[in-house]
Each structure stands twice: as structure tokens, then as C-alpha cells.
Design a protein around this motif. Structure first.
Motif, PDB file in Angstrom:
ATOM      1  N   SER A 195      35.914  53.740  50.902  1.00  0.00           N
ATOM      2  CA  SER A 195      36.723  53.110  49.851  1.00  0.00           C
ATOM      3  C   SER A 195      37.593  51.803  50.475  1.00  0.00           C
ATOM      4  O   SER A 195      38.146  50.795  49.591  1.00  0.00           O
TER       5      SER A 195
ATOM      6  N   VAL B  74      38.081  40.001  42.747  1.00  0.00           N
ATOM      7  CA  VAL B  74      37.393  40.939  41.903  1.00  0.00           C
ATOM      8  C   VAL B  74      35.850  40.494  41.820  1.00  0.00           C
ATOM      9  O   VAL B  74      34.817  40.691  41.598  1.00  0.00           O
TER      10      VAL B  74
ATOM     11  N   SER C 179      33.828  40.502  44.655  1.00  0.00           N
ATOM     12  CA  SER C 179      33.232  41.990  44.651  1.00  0.00           C
ATOM     13  C   SER C 179      32.189  42.292  44.090  1.00  0.00           C
ATOM     14  O   SER C 179      31.328  42.940  44.174  1.00  0.00           O
ATOM     15  N   ALA C 180      31.997  41.662  42.978  1.00  0.00           N
ATOM     16  CA  ALA C 180      30.867  41.772  42.230  1.00  0.00           C
ATOM     17  C   ALA C 180      29.679  41.011  42.425  1.00  0.00           C
ATOM     18  O   ALA C 180      28.540  41.011  41.937  1.00  0.00           O
TER      19      ALA C 180
ATOM     20  N   LEU D 287      31.554  45.738  44.764  1.00  0.00           N
ATOM     21  CA  LEU D 287      32.128  46.501  43.530  1.00  0.00           C
ATOM     22  C   LEU D 287      33.333  47.868  44.040  1.00  0.00           C
ATOM     23  O   LEU D 287      33.438  48.748  43.393  1.00  0.00           O
ATOM     24  N   ARG D 288      33.983  47.324  45.237  1.00  0.00           N
ATOM     25  CA  ARG D 288      34.993  48.352  45.709  1.00  0.00           C
ATOM     26  C   ARG D 288      36.181  48.407  44.989  1.00  0.00           C
ATOM     27  O   ARG D 288      37.133  49.223  44.922  1.00  0.00           O
ATOM     28  N   ILE D 289      36.371  47.208  44.140  1.00  0.00           N
ATOM     29  CA  ILE D 289      37.695  46.972  43.309  1.00  0.00           C
ATOM     30  C   ILE D 289      37.513  47.616  42.133  1.00  0.00           C
ATOM     31  O   ILE D 289      37.085  46.771  41.167  1.00  0.00           O
ATOM     32  N   ARG D 290      37.761  48.694  42.165  1.00  0.00           N
ATOM     33  CA  ARG D 290      37.535  49.345  40.741  1.00  0.00           C
ATOM     34  C   ARG D 290      38.580  50.358  40.473  1.00  0.00           C
ATOM     35  O   ARG D 290      38.432  51.596  40.582  1.00  0.00           O
TER      36      ARG D 290
ATOM     37  N   SER E 112      41.002  53.086  38.544  1.00  0.00           N
ATOM     38  CA  SER E 112      41.124  54.146  37.571  1.00  0.00           C
ATOM     39  C   SER E 112      41.905  53.838  36.414  1.00  0.00           C
ATOM     40  O   SER E 112      43.022  53.607  36.500  1.00  0.00           O
TER      41      SER E 112
END
Length: 430
Positions: free
Chosen positions: A66, A245, A248-249, A398-401, A403
Motif C-alpha cells: 500500500s 493522482v 498514479s493512473a 493506482l495506489r492513491i485510492r 475509501s
């Protein structure tokens, strides 16, 4: 949430307390329990039933997957490992070197190279590819005259991206090549306000004629160059987070810069310098900052250009620019007005000058528009967004997700318009 041993775990494996697990993961203890409830961690009750324990290797594995996240000391929700900027003890450091010392000694392009690579390239200069610059100028030229500088920069980025068929190559070499061409393209696409634009020199010299019709002098260019260097990065500001972000994508570097520019348009971020400009302009015109500050306080408005959440004293970047502005004769009046703003406000609140006020002194004294500081900010910060993109490309995609915390109606809810609800639309059954 249930506490149970993970299937296949060794009974003699070292165990961590909740606090130890939180420290290793870099999160709050509450987040550790959230990981358990989501099935990302397993736990067992500690001896005596007080608290839970966690398998050390399992916690380390989660930390590797993570990335370290921890509460921000500045009051934000997330923090990311970065080797770019450190703000500590009312000082700002770029890769461990005092940013103000870098700005005093080196130009913007040299500081950008240091931020990107950790290596200094004395005399570094950025050059816009001819085809890219031509496309950006055509695109910007098609905008309405009333368009702002950020509008023009956004369009220039899009045009530059369209001319680069290799923009999807995210290798460090390709990204840096794109960045070295994009930044001078942004400057070159802006309309010239004064005499002929300076080509082939420093980026600050090229930008000057896009900010004011007044001729440049060495002292004023030194201030502009230092401002560009100092604004390159400032930890995870809002626009930088947006850029990370996007990276990250695995968005290409032009899209990363576009993401940053989108956030920059907010009045609480890049546009803040314009408010300081207007206030300082009024103070100079009225011959005193006292009534201007009084008007702000009377109407409940904050005095722009003062205070910074990351510094207890004066913004060190502002201190550096104020010192350089002492050598600009045209800045004497605006500089005195800025000091009066600080002194007057200090009677009511212990606020210190930030870099927006220093930028306002330059823009007011040298005949620049109110959005000049925003232009300087956007051009400069582009290098910082690229630095963060390079760092993020090396992380797990995509680690910046975060919740979401759902607060809407609990399901199941009736399907809208299916006739089962109390409100029947036209033609519904009664």
C-alpha cells in the motif's frame, strides 16, 4: 469485525500490538482496525483480552503493497513518501538543500534539474521544439481576448501534447525530455506585452515580456528568476496532489500538468496572489495600507498575502524575495506598503508575510496585471508536478485510492419510477 488467526499463520510468529502495527503502516490505530474489517489484515486477541495483536510479516507485506500513509502534521488526511521537498523548522528544502540558497545562487532551469534528477546542471536552458511551440501559439491565439493566463496555459499544454506522439512513454528520460520542451512552450505561447521577447536566454527573461510592457533590468529579472525557483514545489499542495493522482493512473506528463493547472484555478490556491496584488495596489494608490487593512478587517475578510499554515514566522521564500526587491528602485513604494500591511495587521493578529505578498510587490511595482503572480506560479510549479510524476511513476499504479464513507440511504431502496413508491409519476398505477 472479528479477531481470528489467519489460516496457515505460524503460532510462533512475532506479534505486534495495534500501536506497533499502526506505526509500521504509518496510519492511525483506527485505520488498522479498518484494515481488519476489510479483510486486509488478520488479528488475534491479546492475552487477557485487552486489544489485538498482528503478525509482523503480514503487516510488513501490507505496508509494501500500500505504500506508507500517515496523518499529515499540517492537518491533511494522507501523507506520501517523497524525496523532493521537506518543510521543517520554518525552512524549505529541495532534496535536502535549502531552497532559498538554491534560488539565490541558481536559476530556475538549474533548480528544476536538481529537483528532477538530484544533479545540478550549471547553465541549463530549456528550448521549445519549433513545431510544438507553433501549435501552442495557434491554439492560444484562437482564444477570446479576455481569456486569462491559466486559460492560455491549459490550452497550450493540450496543444503541446497533441504534437508529441511519444507522450505515453513514461520512462524518466522521455518524461524529462517532454518537460524540458513543455515549460518553454508554455511561456512562448503567451502573448508578448512589451518589446520583443527574449529568446535563447533564461526562462525568466522570456517570461518577463509576457508579464509586463515595461523593459526588464537585471535586478527585476533576478527577483523573477528567484520567484520561479522558489515556487517550483511546496510539498503536497492541492495541485500537486492532483498531479500525483493523475500520475498514479499512469497519465502522461502533459495530462499530469493539466491536472495540476485545473486545481490551480481555485481561489484558495494559485489565484491567491491576485488578491494580494489588488490589496497592495490599493494601498499604494491611497498612500497608506492602514485604511485598506481596516476595510478588510471591518468586512470580515482575511488580509491576503499574510499567514501560511506551514510556517510559524515569515515565509522564508518571501524573506528571500523581499531582500532581492530592495535592489529594485521601482519597488520601493510597494515594498514599503507591504511592510505597512504586515505591521498594521500585526496589531490584531500575529500574521507574517507569505510569498504571495512578495510576488505582489513585484507585480504592482513593475506594471504587471493582477494575474501575473498566478502565471509565475503555474509556469514554475509545472516543474514540481513533473518531479512528483516521476516519483509516482515508480510506485504501484493506482495506489492513491481513498475509501468513501457512504452516508446516503441504506439499501435496498425501491427502484425510482417502478410504481412501488408513494409518488406515482404520470400514468402510474393508483
Amino acid at each position: 469485525m472479528t479477531d481470528q488467526p489467519e489460516p496457515g499463520s505460524r503460532p510462533d510468529a512475532p506479534r505486534l500490538t495495534t500501536r506497533e502495527a499502526a506505526e509500521l503502516l504509518g496510519v492511525k490505530p483506527e485505520t488498522v482496525y479498518a484494515y481488519v474489517s476489510r479483510g486486509q489484515l488478520s488479528s488475534v486477541r491479546a492475552a487477557g483480552g485487552r486489544g489485538s495483536t498482528f503478525d509482523a510479516e503480514e503487516v510488513r507485506a501490507l505496508a509494501r503493497r500500500s505504500g506508507r500513509r500517515e496523518p499529515s502534521p499540517a492537518g491533511g488526511d494522507l501523507a506520501f513518501r517523497t524525496g523532493i521537498t521537506l518543510i521543517e523548522g520554518d525552512r524549505c528544502f529541495f532534496r535536502g538543500v535549502d531552497a532559498t540558497e538554491l534560488a539565490r545562487r541558481y536559476g530556475y532551469e538549474e533548480v528544476a534539474e536538481w529537483l528532477w534528477t538530484g544533479e545540478l546542471r550549471p547553465g541549463a536552458r530549456f528550448t521549445a521544439p519549433a513545431a510544438t511551440l507553433a501549435a501552442a501559439r495557434r491554439a492560444v491565439g484562437a482564444l477570446p481576448e479576455h481569456s486569462g493566463s491559466t486559460d492560455r496555459l491549459r490550452v497550450a499544454v493540450t496543444a503541446a501534447a497533441a504534437t508529441d506522439p511519444l507522450r505515453f512513454d513514461l520512462s524518466p528520460e522521455a518524461v524529462l525530455s517532454s518537460a524540458r520542451g513543455l515549460i518553454p512552450t508554455l511561456v512562448g505561447a503567451l502573448p508578448v506585452l512589451g518589446g520583443p521577447a527574449v529568446e535563447g536566454g533564461s526562462l525568466a527573461a522570456a517570461l518577463w515580456s509576457r508579464l509586463t510592457p515595461e523593459p526588464a533590468d537585471a535586478a527585476s529579472l533576478a527577483v523573477l528568476d528567484a520567484a520561479l525557483a522558489l515556487l517550483i514545489d511546496h510539498d503536497l499542495a492541492a495541485s500537486t496532489l492532483a498531479a500525483r493522482v493523475a500520475a498514479s493512473a499512469r497519465a502522461h506528463p502533459y495530462a499530469v500538468v493539466s491536472a495540476g493547472l485545473g486545481v490551480l484555478e481555485g481561489p484558495l490556491h494559485g489565484a491567491a496572489s491576485g488578491l494580494a496584488h489588488r490589496m497592495l495596489r490599493e494601498a499604494v494608490d491611497r498612500g497608506s495600507a492602514v485604511p485598506v487593512v481596516a476595510d478588510h478587517l471591518r468586512t470580515g475578510r482575511r488580509v491576503p498575502g499574510l499567514g501560511h499554515r506551514l510556517y510559524r514566522g515569515e515565509d522564508p521564500r518571501a524573506t528571500t524575495l523581499f531582500a532581492l526587491l530592495e535592489d529594485v528602485p521601482q519597488a520601493a513604494g510597494a515594498l514599503a506598503a507591504a511592510r505597512e500591511v504586515v505591521a498594521t495587521t500585526a496589531r490584531h493578529a500575529p500574521l507574517h508575510a507569505n510569498i504571495d505578498l512578495a510576488l505582489a510587490v513585484l507585480s504592482v511595482s513593475r506594471g504587471m496585471a493582477a494575474d501575473a503572480g498566478e502565471t509565475v506560479f503555474a509556469v514554475s510549479r509545472t516543474a514540481g508536478w513533473i518531479a512528483h510524476a516521476l516519483e509516482e511513476y515508480g510506485e504501484r499504479p493506482l495506489r492513491i485510492r481513498p475509501s468513501g464513507q457512504y452516508v446516503g440511504p441504506r439499501p435496498p431502496q425501491p427502484l425510482p419510477g417502478d410504481g412501488s413508491g408513494p409518488d406515482q409519476g404520470p400514468g402510474g398505477a393508483n
